[in-house]
Design a protein around this motif. Structure first.
Motif, PDB file in Angstrom:
ATOM      1  N   LEU A 161       0.847  -1.204   0.000  1.00  0.00           N
ATOM      2  CA  LEU A 161       0.000   0.000   0.000  1.00  0.00           C
ATOM      3  C   LEU A 161       0.874   1.243   0.000  1.00  0.00           C
ATOM      4  O   LEU A 161       1.972   1.248   0.576  1.00  0.00           O
ATOM      5  CB  LEU A 161      -0.906  -0.004   1.235  1.00  0.00           C
ATOM      6  CG  LEU A 161      -1.934  -1.136   1.283  1.00  0.00           C
ATOM      7  CD1 LEU A 161      -2.588  -1.198   2.656  1.00  0.00           C
ATOM      8  CD2 LEU A 161      -2.989  -0.944   0.205  1.00  0.00           C
ATOM      9  N   PRO A 162       0.416   2.327  -0.618  1.00  0.00           N
ATOM     10  CA  PRO A 162       1.240   3.547  -0.684  1.00  0.00           C
ATOM     11  C   PRO A 162       1.376   4.224   0.681  1.00  0.00           C
ATOM     12  O   PRO A 162       0.636   3.951   1.619  1.00  0.00           O
ATOM     13  CB  PRO A 162       0.468   4.434  -1.664  1.00  0.00           C
ATOM     14  CG  PRO A 162      -0.929   3.966  -1.589  1.00  0.00           C
ATOM     15  CD  PRO A 162      -0.878   2.503  -1.288  1.00  0.00           C
ATOM     16  N   ARG A 163       2.328   5.118   0.735  1.00  0.00           N
ATOM     17  CA  ARG A 163       2.534   5.988   1.894  1.00  0.00           C
ATOM     18  C   ARG A 163       2.069   7.383   1.502  1.00  0.00           C
ATOM     19  O   ARG A 163       2.200   7.782   0.350  1.00  0.00           O
ATOM     20  CB  ARG A 163       4.020   6.037   2.259  1.00  0.00           C
ATOM     21  CG  ARG A 163       4.605   4.677   2.532  1.00  0.00           C
ATOM     22  CD  ARG A 163       6.131   4.733   2.605  1.00  0.00           C
ATOM     23  NE  ARG A 163       6.540   5.264   3.890  1.00  0.00           N
ATOM     24  CZ  ARG A 163       7.550   6.115   4.064  1.00  0.00           C
ATOM     25  NH1 ARG A 163       8.250   6.561   3.042  1.00  0.00           N
ATOM     26  NH2 ARG A 163       7.865   6.534   5.260  1.00  0.00           N
ATOM     27  N   LEU A 164       1.540   8.118   2.463  1.00  0.00           N
ATOM     28  CA  LEU A 164       1.140   9.505   2.245  1.00  0.00           C
ATOM     29  C   LEU A 164       2.077  10.388   3.054  1.00  0.00           C
ATOM     30  O   LEU A 164       2.171  10.254   4.277  1.00  0.00           O
ATOM     31  CB  LEU A 164      -0.311   9.730   2.685  1.00  0.00           C
ATOM     32  CG  LEU A 164      -0.830  11.160   2.629  1.00  0.00           C
ATOM     33  CD1 LEU A 164      -0.842  11.681   1.193  1.00  0.00           C
ATOM     34  CD2 LEU A 164      -2.218  11.255   3.243  1.00  0.00           C
ATOM     35  N   LEU A 165       2.797  11.288   2.365  1.00  0.00           N
ATOM     36  CA  LEU A 165       3.720  12.198   3.017  1.00  0.00           C
ATOM     37  C   LEU A 165       3.235  13.625   2.808  1.00  0.00           C
ATOM     38  O   LEU A 165       2.862  14.004   1.686  1.00  0.00           O
ATOM     39  CB  LEU A 165       5.131  12.058   2.437  1.00  0.00           C
ATOM     40  CG  LEU A 165       5.851  10.742   2.727  1.00  0.00           C
ATOM     41  CD1 LEU A 165       5.453   9.668   1.749  1.00  0.00           C
ATOM     42  CD2 LEU A 165       7.348  10.947   2.705  1.00  0.00           C
ATOM     43  N   LEU A 166       3.225  14.394   3.879  1.00  0.00           N
ATOM     44  CA  LEU A 166       2.839  15.804   3.830  1.00  0.00           C
ATOM     45  C   LEU A 166       3.996  16.651   4.324  1.00  0.00           C
ATOM     46  O   LEU A 166       4.600  16.354   5.371  1.00  0.00           O
ATOM     47  CB  LEU A 166       1.610  16.062   4.719  1.00  0.00           C
ATOM     48  CG  LEU A 166       0.339  15.310   4.339  1.00  0.00           C
ATOM     49  CD1 LEU A 166      -0.687  15.416   5.453  1.00  0.00           C
ATOM     50  CD2 LEU A 166      -0.230  15.865   3.046  1.00  0.00           C
ATOM     51  N   ASP A 167       4.324  17.702   3.586  1.00  0.00           N
ATOM     52  CA  ASP A 167       5.319  18.683   4.009  1.00  0.00           C
ATOM     53  C   ASP A 167       4.544  19.847   4.612  1.00  0.00           C
ATOM     54  O   ASP A 167       3.744  20.497   3.921  1.00  0.00           O
ATOM     55  CB  ASP A 167       6.151  19.133   2.810  1.00  0.00           C
ATOM     56  CG  ASP A 167       7.152  20.207   3.167  1.00  0.00           C
ATOM     57  OD1 ASP A 167       7.510  20.356   4.348  1.00  0.00           O
ATOM     58  OD2 ASP A 167       7.584  20.930   2.244  1.00  0.00           O
ATOM     59  N   LEU A 168       4.749  20.090   5.909  1.00  0.00           N
ATOM     60  CA  LEU A 168       3.954  21.088   6.645  1.00  0.00           C
ATOM     61  C   LEU A 168       4.832  22.095   7.368  1.00  0.00           C
ATOM     62  O   LEU A 168       5.968  21.799   7.735  1.00  0.00           O
ATOM     63  CB  LEU A 168       3.112  20.392   7.736  1.00  0.00           C
ATOM     64  CG  LEU A 168       2.230  19.221   7.386  1.00  0.00           C
ATOM     65  CD1 LEU A 168       1.643  18.617   8.659  1.00  0.00           C
ATOM     66  CD2 LEU A 168       1.129  19.665   6.442  1.00  0.00           C
ATOM     67  N   ASP A 169       4.243  23.254   7.640  1.00  0.00           N
ATOM     68  CA  ASP A 169       4.726  24.154   8.681  1.00  0.00           C
ATOM     69  C   ASP A 169       3.849  23.866   9.883  1.00  0.00           C
ATOM     70  O   ASP A 169       2.636  24.122   9.852  1.00  0.00           O
ATOM     71  CB  ASP A 169       4.587  25.620   8.281  1.00  0.00           C
ATOM     72  CG  ASP A 169       5.634  26.067   7.286  1.00  0.00           C
ATOM     73  OD1 ASP A 169       6.677  25.392   7.175  1.00  0.00           O
ATOM     74  OD2 ASP A 169       5.420  27.090   6.621  1.00  0.00           O
TER      75      ASP A 169
END
Length: 165
Positions: free
Chosen positions: A42-50
């Protein structure tokens, strides 16, 4: 919380996970990037956040809050049933999180919670067994809840926390 890593902001450690969920909050976190990373399963979900580590109450003469903010990578493993939407009716929005919810699914598979990233102009819902959040830099004290591209080092999905030295 033990404030050893970055005492000024109150950040205790540079890598957090879903066991820390109750101590975290994503209100006003700005999304700079989203990456659905393929894997063998299954895929991974990556978020780049402040990520807003702490709101600082205004001093007497000031009417505005200031903020301790750090660039982070939020990673959800084994993501499935991903749905969502983005409201582009008034141009390209700033993607800002209102809240992140961990919900109990009604299908009896509680080992895979339903996650809801509730944004002001977007919405994401998906299943995943958990997350890790990596603070890539020490928090900065800034006047608003968002860092400039220079302050944050651009968009990144680095999965390593800073060491505080």
């Amino acid at each position: 919380m033990d404030d050893d890593l970055h005492p000024e902001s109150g950040l205790a450690k540079s890598v957090w996970d879903d066991t820390d969920f109750e101590d975290m909050g994503w209100h006003d976190a700005t999304v700079h990037g989203l990456y659905l990373q393929p894997t063998d399963l299954l895929p991974r979900l990556l978020l780049d956040l402040d990520y807003v580590v702490r709101w600082v109450h205004p001093e007497r003469r000031s009417k505005s809050f200031s903020f301790w903010v750090a660039p982070v990578t939020l990673v959800f493993e084994e993501v499935w049933d991903l749905t969502g939407g983005l409201d582009l009716t008034s141009g390209i929005p700033t993607l800002e999180i209102a809240d992140l919810h961990r919900l109990t699914p009604d299908d009896g598979r509680e080992e895979y919670p339903l996650w809801h990233v509730e944004g002001h102009e977007f919405d994401l819902r998906f299943r995943s067994d958990g997350f890790r959040q990596y603070f890539r830099q020490a928090p900065r004290h800034v006047p608003g809840p968002e860092l400039s591209p220079t302050e944050r080092g651009g968009c990144a999905f680095t999965e390593a926390g800073f060491d505080g030295r």
